[in-house]
Design a protein around this motif. Structure first.
Motif, PDB file in Angstrom:
ATOM      1  N   LEU A 155      80.111  85.017 -41.048  1.00 33.57           N
ATOM      2  CA  LEU A 155      81.475  84.604 -40.722  1.00 33.57           C
ATOM      3  C   LEU A 155      81.764  83.225 -41.308  1.00 33.57           C
ATOM      4  N   PRO A 156      82.981  83.006 -41.764  1.00 35.90           N
ATOM      5  CA  PRO A 156      83.327  81.677 -42.286  1.00 35.90           C
ATOM      6  C   PRO A 156      83.372  80.653 -41.159  1.00 35.90           C
ATOM      7  N   LEU A 157      82.939  79.441 -41.481  1.00 36.53           N
ATOM      8  CA  LEU A 157      82.990  78.356 -40.505  1.00 36.53           C
ATOM      9  C   LEU A 157      83.760  77.172 -41.062  1.00 36.53           C
ATOM     10  N   TRP A 158      84.377  77.329 -42.188  1.00 39.97           N
ATOM     11  CA  TRP A 158      85.180  76.335 -42.880  1.00 39.97           C
ATOM     12  C   TRP A 158      84.290  75.399 -43.672  1.00 39.97           C
ATOM     13  N   TYR A 159      84.698  74.158 -43.813  1.00 38.74           N
ATOM     14  CA  TYR A 159      83.912  73.197 -44.591  1.00 38.74           C
ATOM     15  C   TYR A 159      84.025  71.820 -43.967  1.00 38.74           C
ATOM     16  N   LEU A 160      83.095  70.963 -44.367  1.00 38.52           N
ATOM     17  CA  LEU A 160      83.122  69.557 -43.984  1.00 38.52           C
ATOM     18  C   LEU A 160      83.288  68.727 -45.243  1.00 38.52           C
TER      19      LEU A 160
END
Length: 135
Positions: A28-33
């Protein structure tokens, strides 16, 4: 104990993240930092919040300059998390190309290519023959 896996695609500007656990069994995608001075604090917080047990990270075999940067990043990250977290490098060749194709297919719907690259890295880890398939 329920295994929870975090995938990292480290870039010079952003760090793409994806995750999965044995319950959902799907990356699942968790976005980015943003790759800033607080990234280790941010990563440690995220790893604790999601109770991550395994971290897989993109590693560009043969690209010594980038490999060195990733080695330094992972070494620093290891100091920021519990010593029970296990780290695995995964060949990331063409993961950005795959991610670009996926985001193109999805019609560029506000999806971070860095995050999709992390999902590709996680898929590669899960498809390795030495990874138990009951994950």
């Amino acid at each position: 104990m329920l295994q929870k896996i975090l995938a990292i695609d480290r870039g010079s500007k952003r760090i793409g993240l994806a995750w999965m656990d044995e319950e959902n069994n799907t990356p699942l995608p968790l976005w980015y930092l943003e790759n800033t001075s607080t990234v280790y604090f941010d990563m440690a917080s995220l790893i604790a919040q999601y109770r991550i047990t395994t971290i897989v990270y993109g590693y560009p075999e043969g690209n010594k300059g980038v490999m060195s940067k990733i080695d330094k990043f992972i070494t620093s990250l290891k100091f920021s998390v519990a010593d029970t977290v296990v780290f695995h490098p995964i060949d990331e060749h063409y993961s950005s190309t795959e991610a670009s194709n996926i985001t193109w297919d999805l019609d560029h719907k506000h999806i971070s290519q860095d995050t999709i690259s992390a999902m590709v890295i996680l898929e590669r880890y899960l498809n390795r023959p030495d990874v138990p398939q009951d994950q």
